[in-house]
Design an enzyme around this catalytic site. Structure first.
Site, short mmCIF file in Angstrom:
data_model
loop_
_atom_site.label_atom_id
_atom_site.label_comp_id
_atom_site.label_asym_id
_atom_site.label_seq_id
_atom_site.Cartn_x
_atom_site.Cartn_y
_atom_site.Cartn_z
N GLU A 249 0.84 23.09 -42.84
CA GLU A 249 1.51 23.90 -43.86
C GLU A 249 1.38 23.26 -45.24
O GLU A 249 2.23 22.47 -45.64
CB GLU A 249 2.98 24.10 -43.50
CG GLU A 249 3.20 24.83 -42.18
CD GLU A 249 4.67 25.10 -41.91
OE1 GLU A 249 5.51 24.75 -42.77
OE2 GLU A 249 4.99 25.65 -40.85
N ASP B 239 -4.15 1.90 -25.21
CA ASP B 239 -4.30 3.36 -25.12
C ASP B 239 -3.04 4.07 -25.59
O ASP B 239 -1.95 3.84 -25.06
CB ASP B 239 -4.62 3.77 -23.68
CG ASP B 239 -5.93 3.18 -23.20
OD1 ASP B 239 -6.91 3.24 -23.96
OD2 ASP B 239 -5.97 2.65 -22.07
N ASP C 117 -0.02 -2.70 -27.19
CA ASP C 117 -0.63 -1.89 -26.14
C ASP C 117 -1.92 -1.30 -26.74
O ASP C 117 -2.12 -1.32 -27.95
CB ASP C 117 0.34 -0.78 -25.73
CG ASP C 117 -0.27 0.20 -24.75
OD1 ASP C 117 -0.78 -0.24 -23.70
OD2 ASP C 117 -0.28 1.41 -25.06
#
Length: 387
Positions: free
Chosen positions: A312, A19, A17
């Site tokens: 983090e 997008d 695919d």
């Protein structure tokens, strides 16, 4: 080198695919809809994104028109926003791992094809901005070349027909539920790479669900394995982020006993959509202290069930004091693993974090990674004064 994985199924063709799978279109969609809806006194907040992912352009327009009560037909709304999308196509970035995968499969002569619900002309325009993509695909099928788009399997069956290959020998890689449904209905093997966060549990029909293309192991499907893993870590294109520490020894640090140095995500929305959640590593420059090895998570911190994506970094050094407000510059050079969905116990989470530390510490001794300790970005003006 990647670890050998058990063979799932022997395939000879990969259908991708576009997008959300190869291209990072999520931000473009949000930007366009934010602008378009303002004209009607509406505000796009992204909560309806799951309703339009994987849809044809007309279907997606219909969802927006109905949910936001836009006084236009779906065709009129689509006509209005299409030029807005076209203006942004040249700026759509490839998702992490996309170029790596395409180049790898092409170099090994693996058949590749594109199958997207977008019109064929739009597909070709989008990929024209990415060097080497167009000539890498043996077939490109758009949603306007079939009678029904995904989740109908027709588009994938058309690809197999054009390639002269049995559908059962094809591996589909998709980011959306309609795409996965279509691939399975075509009796193909399907790997899901969900483009929306915290959606993996919905892809039960897929043969495998992975966090990002960085986590794909082609050898599971009888395809050539990647050879670019070094010391159990994947080198990535180096990137820099920085800013003041908003939480040093914060909630997570107190519980886990490690000095995480949370950075504000303000201004990093594009980066957070571009890079998949997971564990990375590199070097950290802390303005009042020095330069340290660093392992970093990007994601939702599944144990604490964060609602917002966080950055983090864990500075691999024994600190005796907090470092709130200090300027922190990071140079990220490698990828360790995807974010784990959940941990049964706090102890299992802590054990995994310390395993990440050992991997990062050892890898950063290698010349491939150690050279980045001298990156000028790490040496902020204040830090340079302290060195």
């Amino acid at each position: 080198m990647s670890l050998v994985k058990p063979l799932k199924k022997l395939v000879s063709c990969v259908i991708l695919d576009l997008d959300g799978t190869l291209l990072n279109t999520d931000g473009i969609v949000s930007d366009v809809l934010k602008v378009a809806l303002v004209n009607y006194g509406k505000q796009w907040d992204g909560r309806e994104t799951h309703k339009i992912v994987g849809k044809t352009p007309v279907e997606a327009a219909a969802v927006v028109v109905e949910d936001y009560e836009i006084p236009l037909t779906k065709e009129e709304f689509l006509t209005q926003i299409t030029p807005m999308f076209s203006e942004r196509w040249s700026n759509i970035k490839a998702l992490p791992g996309a170029n790596r995968l395409i180049n790898h499969l092409k170099s090994h002569g693996v058949l590749m094809a594109l199958a997207s619900n977008s019109p064929k002309s739009n597909i070709e325009t989008k990929i024209s901005y990415h060097q080497g993509w167009k000539e890498s695909f043996f077939a490109i099928v758009g949603g306007d070349e079939v009678t029904a788009g995904k989740p109908n399997p027709e588009i994938f069956l058309e690809v197999a027909k054009r390639l002269g290959i049995n559908p059962s020998n094809c591996l589909v890689i998709e980011d959306s539920l309609p795409g996965v449904t279509a691939g399975k209905a075509a009796e193909m093997e399907v790997v899901a790479v969900p483009s929306l966060p915290k959606q993996s549990h919905l892809f039960t029909s897929a043969d495998e669900v992975i966090n990002s293309l960085l986590d794909l192991h082609p050898e599971k499907w009888g395809l050539p394995a990647f050879q670019d893993w070094v010391a159990g870590i994947l080198p990535i294109e180096t990137w820099h982020i920085g800013g003041p520490v908003v939480r040093g020894f914060g909630r997570g640090s107190k519980v886990l006993g490690i000095p995480t140095a949370n950075l504000s995500t303000t201004g990093y929305s594009d980066l957070l959509t571009e890079y998949p959640s997971g564990v990375y590593f590199g070097w950290a420059g802390l303005s009042n202290h020095g330069i340290y090895k660093m392992v970093m998570s990007i994601g939702w911190n599944p144990y604490f069930n964060n609602t917002e994506k966080t950055i983090e970094p864990w500075l691999l050094h024994d600190f005796s004091e907090d470092f709130y407000g200090e300027e922190l510059h990071l140079v990220i050079v490698g990828y360790i693993r995807p974010e784990v969905a959940n941990f049964s116990t706090l102890e299992s989470l802590i054990a995994k974090i310390h395993e990440d530390r050992r991997v990062a510490e050892n890898a950063l001794e290698l010349p491939l990674y150690s050279k980045y300790r001298d990156d000028p970005y790490l040496k902020s003006p204040l830090l340079q004064n302290n060195l």
